[in-house]
Design an enzyme around this catalytic site. Sequence first.
Site, PDB file in Angstrom:
ATOM      1  N   TRP A   1       0.860  -1.203   0.000  1.00  0.00           N
ATOM      2  CA  TRP A   1       0.000   0.000   0.000  1.00  0.00           C
ATOM      3  C   TRP A   1       0.885   1.238   0.000  1.00  0.00           C
ATOM      4  O   TRP A   1       1.911   1.281   0.689  1.00  0.00           O
ATOM      5  CB  TRP A   1      -0.884   0.022   1.249  1.00  0.00           C
ATOM      6  CG  TRP A   1      -2.239  -0.601   1.041  1.00  0.00           C
ATOM      7  CD1 TRP A   1      -2.501  -1.914   0.790  1.00  0.00           C
ATOM      8  CD2 TRP A   1      -3.508   0.069   1.077  1.00  0.00           C
ATOM      9  NE1 TRP A   1      -3.854  -2.110   0.677  1.00  0.00           N
ATOM     10  CE2 TRP A   1      -4.496  -0.910   0.849  1.00  0.00           C
ATOM     11  CE3 TRP A   1      -3.910   1.384   1.290  1.00  0.00           C
ATOM     12  CZ2 TRP A   1      -5.855  -0.616   0.825  1.00  0.00           C
ATOM     13  CZ3 TRP A   1      -5.261   1.686   1.273  1.00  0.00           C
ATOM     14  CH2 TRP A   1      -6.226   0.694   1.031  1.00  0.00           C
TER      15      TRP A   1
ATOM     16  N   SER B   1      -0.244  -3.238   5.437  1.00  0.00           N
ATOM     17  CA  SER B   1       0.456  -3.236   6.730  1.00  0.00           C
ATOM     18  C   SER B   1      -0.127  -4.248   7.716  1.00  0.00           C
ATOM     19  O   SER B   1       0.597  -4.785   8.560  1.00  0.00           O
ATOM     20  CB  SER B   1       0.406  -1.837   7.349  1.00  0.00           C
ATOM     21  OG  SER B   1       1.183  -0.959   6.585  1.00  0.00           O
ATOM     22  N   TYR B   2      -1.434  -4.488   7.613  1.00  0.00           N
ATOM     23  CA  TYR B   2      -2.058  -5.422   8.555  1.00  0.00           C
ATOM     24  C   TYR B   2      -1.454  -6.822   8.425  1.00  0.00           C
ATOM     25  O   TYR B   2      -1.441  -7.591   9.389  1.00  0.00           O
ATOM     26  CB  TYR B   2      -3.578  -5.478   8.306  1.00  0.00           C
ATOM     27  CG  TYR B   2      -4.340  -6.204   9.375  1.00  0.00           C
ATOM     28  CD1 TYR B   2      -4.567  -5.606  10.616  1.00  0.00           C
ATOM     29  CD2 TYR B   2      -4.846  -7.487   9.153  1.00  0.00           C
ATOM     30  CE1 TYR B   2      -5.260  -6.272  11.613  1.00  0.00           C
ATOM     31  CE2 TYR B   2      -5.536  -8.167  10.140  1.00  0.00           C
ATOM     32  CZ  TYR B   2      -5.740  -7.546  11.366  1.00  0.00           C
ATOM     33  OH  TYR B   2      -6.423  -8.210  12.346  1.00  0.00           O
TER      34      TYR B   2
ATOM     35  N   VAL C   1       3.323   1.794   5.213  1.00  0.00           N
ATOM     36  CA  VAL C   1       2.954   3.214   5.244  1.00  0.00           C
ATOM     37  C   VAL C   1       1.446   3.299   5.440  1.00  0.00           C
ATOM     38  O   VAL C   1       0.675   2.895   4.562  1.00  0.00           O
ATOM     39  CB  VAL C   1       3.360   3.926   3.935  1.00  0.00           C
ATOM     40  CG1 VAL C   1       2.871   5.373   3.948  1.00  0.00           C
ATOM     41  CG2 VAL C   1       4.871   3.867   3.738  1.00  0.00           C
ATOM     42  N   LEU C   2       1.060   3.776   6.610  1.00  0.00           N
ATOM     43  CA  LEU C   2      -0.354   3.979   6.909  1.00  0.00           C
ATOM     44  C   LEU C   2      -0.653   5.472   6.802  1.00  0.00           C
ATOM     45  O   LEU C   2       0.057   6.290   7.390  1.00  0.00           O
ATOM     46  CB  LEU C   2      -0.668   3.496   8.334  1.00  0.00           C
ATOM     47  CG  LEU C   2      -0.647   1.971   8.505  1.00  0.00           C
ATOM     48  CD1 LEU C   2      -0.503   1.599   9.975  1.00  0.00           C
ATOM     49  CD2 LEU C   2      -1.916   1.357   7.928  1.00  0.00           C
TER      50      LEU C   2
ATOM     51  N   SER D   1     -10.723   8.629   6.339  1.00  0.00           N
ATOM     52  CA  SER D   1     -11.888   9.207   7.012  1.00  0.00           C
ATOM     53  C   SER D   1     -12.586   8.217   7.943  1.00  0.00           C
ATOM     54  O   SER D   1     -13.558   8.561   8.598  1.00  0.00           O
ATOM     55  CB  SER D   1     -12.867   9.734   5.963  1.00  0.00           C
ATOM     56  OG  SER D   1     -13.135   8.706   5.037  1.00  0.00           O
TER      57      SER D   1
ATOM     58  N   HIS E   1     -10.005   2.840  10.234  1.00  0.00           N
ATOM     59  CA  HIS E   1      -9.041   1.811   9.832  1.00  0.00           C
ATOM     60  C   HIS E   1      -7.629   2.093  10.306  1.00  0.00           C
ATOM     61  O   HIS E   1      -6.914   1.206  10.773  1.00  0.00           O
ATOM     62  CB  HIS E   1      -9.041   1.665   8.306  1.00  0.00           C
ATOM     63  CG  HIS E   1      -9.820   0.491   7.840  1.00  0.00           C
ATOM     64  ND1 HIS E   1     -11.179   0.518   7.705  1.00  0.00           N
ATOM     65  CD2 HIS E   1      -9.423  -0.756   7.506  1.00  0.00           C
ATOM     66  CE1 HIS E   1     -11.597  -0.657   7.300  1.00  0.00           C
ATOM     67  NE2 HIS E   1     -10.561  -1.449   7.173  1.00  0.00           N
TER      68      HIS E   1
ATOM     69  N   PHE F   1      10.741  -1.455  13.607  1.00  0.00           N
ATOM     70  CA  PHE F   1       9.412  -0.891  13.324  1.00  0.00           C
ATOM     71  C   PHE F   1       9.525   0.155  12.212  1.00  0.00           C
ATOM     72  O   PHE F   1       9.694   1.342  12.468  1.00  0.00           O
ATOM     73  CB  PHE F   1       8.852  -0.270  14.608  1.00  0.00           C
ATOM     74  CG  PHE F   1       7.446   0.246  14.497  1.00  0.00           C
ATOM     75  CD1 PHE F   1       6.387  -0.619  14.288  1.00  0.00           C
ATOM     76  CD2 PHE F   1       7.176   1.602  14.612  1.00  0.00           C
ATOM     77  CE1 PHE F   1       5.084  -0.148  14.185  1.00  0.00           C
ATOM     78  CE2 PHE F   1       5.879   2.092  14.522  1.00  0.00           C
ATOM     79  CZ  PHE F   1       4.839   1.209  14.307  1.00  0.00           C
TER      80      PHE F   1
ATOM     81  N   ARG G   1       8.739  11.874   5.067  1.00  0.00           N
ATOM     82  CA  ARG G   1       9.438  10.849   5.852  1.00  0.00           C
ATOM     83  C   ARG G   1      10.076   9.761   4.990  1.00  0.00           C
ATOM     84  O   ARG G   1      10.799   8.912   5.491  1.00  0.00           O
ATOM     85  CB  ARG G   1       8.475  10.270   6.898  1.00  0.00           C
ATOM     86  CG  ARG G   1       8.291  11.232   8.053  1.00  0.00           C
ATOM     87  CD  ARG G   1       6.963  11.118   8.744  1.00  0.00           C
ATOM     88  NE  ARG G   1       6.832  12.132   9.794  1.00  0.00           N
ATOM     89  CZ  ARG G   1       6.560  13.422   9.575  1.00  0.00           C
ATOM     90  NH1 ARG G   1       6.400  13.877   8.340  1.00  0.00           N
ATOM     91  NH2 ARG G   1       6.470  14.282  10.591  1.00  0.00           N
TER      92      ARG G   1
HETATM   93  N1  RBF Z   1      -2.644  -0.794   4.355  1.00  0.00           N
HETATM   94  C1  RBF Z   1      -1.552  -0.015   4.447  1.00  0.00           C
HETATM   95  O1  RBF Z   1      -0.430  -0.516   4.468  1.00  0.00           O
HETATM   96  N2  RBF Z   1      -1.669   1.360   4.522  1.00  0.00           N
HETATM   97  C2  RBF Z   1      -2.859   1.990   4.532  1.00  0.00           C
HETATM   98  O2  RBF Z   1      -2.893   3.226   4.587  1.00  0.00           O
HETATM   99  C3  RBF Z   1      -4.027   1.180   4.463  1.00  0.00           C
HETATM  100  N3  RBF Z   1      -5.250   1.762   4.511  1.00  0.00           N
HETATM  101  C4  RBF Z   1      -6.351   0.974   4.444  1.00  0.00           C
HETATM  102  C5  RBF Z   1      -7.620   1.573   4.499  1.00  0.00           C
HETATM  103  C6  RBF Z   1      -8.751   0.782   4.406  1.00  0.00           C
HETATM  104  C7  RBF Z   1     -10.093   1.442   4.462  1.00  0.00           C
HETATM  105  C8  RBF Z   1      -8.637  -0.627   4.254  1.00  0.00           C
HETATM  106  C9  RBF Z   1      -9.864  -1.508   4.150  1.00  0.00           C
HETATM  107  C10 RBF Z   1      -7.404  -1.217   4.214  1.00  0.00           C
HETATM  108  C11 RBF Z   1      -6.254  -0.432   4.293  1.00  0.00           C
HETATM  109  N4  RBF Z   1      -4.989  -1.019   4.239  1.00  0.00           N
HETATM  110  C12 RBF Z   1      -3.880  -0.221   4.347  1.00  0.00           C
HETATM  111  C13 RBF Z   1      -4.822  -2.466   3.953  1.00  0.00           C
HETATM  112  C14 RBF Z   1      -4.700  -3.332   5.210  1.00  0.00           C
HETATM  113  O3  RBF Z   1      -3.446  -3.142   5.805  1.00  0.00           O
HETATM  114  C15 RBF Z   1      -4.850  -4.823   4.837  1.00  0.00           C
HETATM  115  O4  RBF Z   1      -3.970  -5.140   3.783  1.00  0.00           O
HETATM  116  C16 RBF Z   1      -6.254  -5.198   4.402  1.00  0.00           C
HETATM  117  O5  RBF Z   1      -7.212  -4.757   5.334  1.00  0.00           O
HETATM  118  C17 RBF Z   1      -6.392  -6.741   4.220  1.00  0.00           C
HETATM  119  O6  RBF Z   1      -6.149  -7.392   5.467  1.00  0.00           O
END
Ligand code: RBF
Length: 165
Positions: free
Chosen positions: A30, A64-65, A88-89, A93, A96, A121, A135
Site C-alpha cells: 500500500w 500493513s495489517y 505506510v499507513l 476518514s 481503519h 518498526f 518521511r
Molecule cells: N494498508 C496499508 O499498508 N496502509 C494503509 O494506509 C491502508 N489503509 C487501508 C484503508 C482501508 C479502508 C482498508 C480496508 C485497508 C487499508 N490497508 C492499508 C490495507 C490493510 O493493511 C490490509 O492489507 C487489508 O485490510 C487486508 O487485510
Amino acid sequence: MTDCTIKGVGASDAIYDGSDFKIAIVHARWNEQVIKALLDGTISSLCGFKVKRENIFIESVPGSYELPYITHLMADSHKYDAVISIGVLIKGSTMHFEYIADAVSQGLMQSQIATKTPVIFGVLTCLTEEQALQRAGLTPDGHNHGEDWGAAAVEMAAKRHLYLQ
Ligand code: RBF
C-alpha cells in the site's frame, strides 16, 4: 517548514559491522511510491554498514495489517539476524488507520520479544500524504527514515549477538 531539529535518532555508540549479518525486509505494498523510497533507503543504509546484498532477503505483503504475520514467521525461523518491517499507513476518514496501526505495532513488538530476533518498526503512521512523502525523503526538506531503520537493524543484530546466551 522542516521538522523540529531536536527530533530523530542520536549518534550511535559504535560503528557496527554488518558483513556477517542476514537481514530480512518485509514490506507492505500500500502507498507504493513511498514504500519504494523507504525500501531503497533501507537497502542502501544496510549496504553502508557492509551488509552484503545477497544477505538481504525481501518479501512483500498486501498491506500493513499483514506485516506481523510474515514478520513473525521470518523472525521465528531464526534464519535472520534482524527483520525490518516496512509499511505506510495514511489516515483516512474511517477508523481503519487506528485499528491497523495499533494491531501492527503490538504484533511486531510481540514478535521480537517472543522470538528474540530484533524486529525494526519501519511503519510510518502519517496524518497526511505530505507527511509520508517527507518521511520517505521525497520532498526537498524530507528525510528518508529507511536509512535509520537499516542502521537500527545492524545495531540490534550486533547487540543480540552480544547479549543472547
Ligand atoms: N494498508 C496499508 O499498508 N496502509 C494503509 O494506509 C491502508 N489503509 C487501508 C484503508 C482501508 C479502508 C482498508 C480496508 C485497508 C487499508 N490497508 C492499508 C490495507 C490493510 O493493511 C490490509 O492489507 C487489508 O485490510 C487486508 O487485510
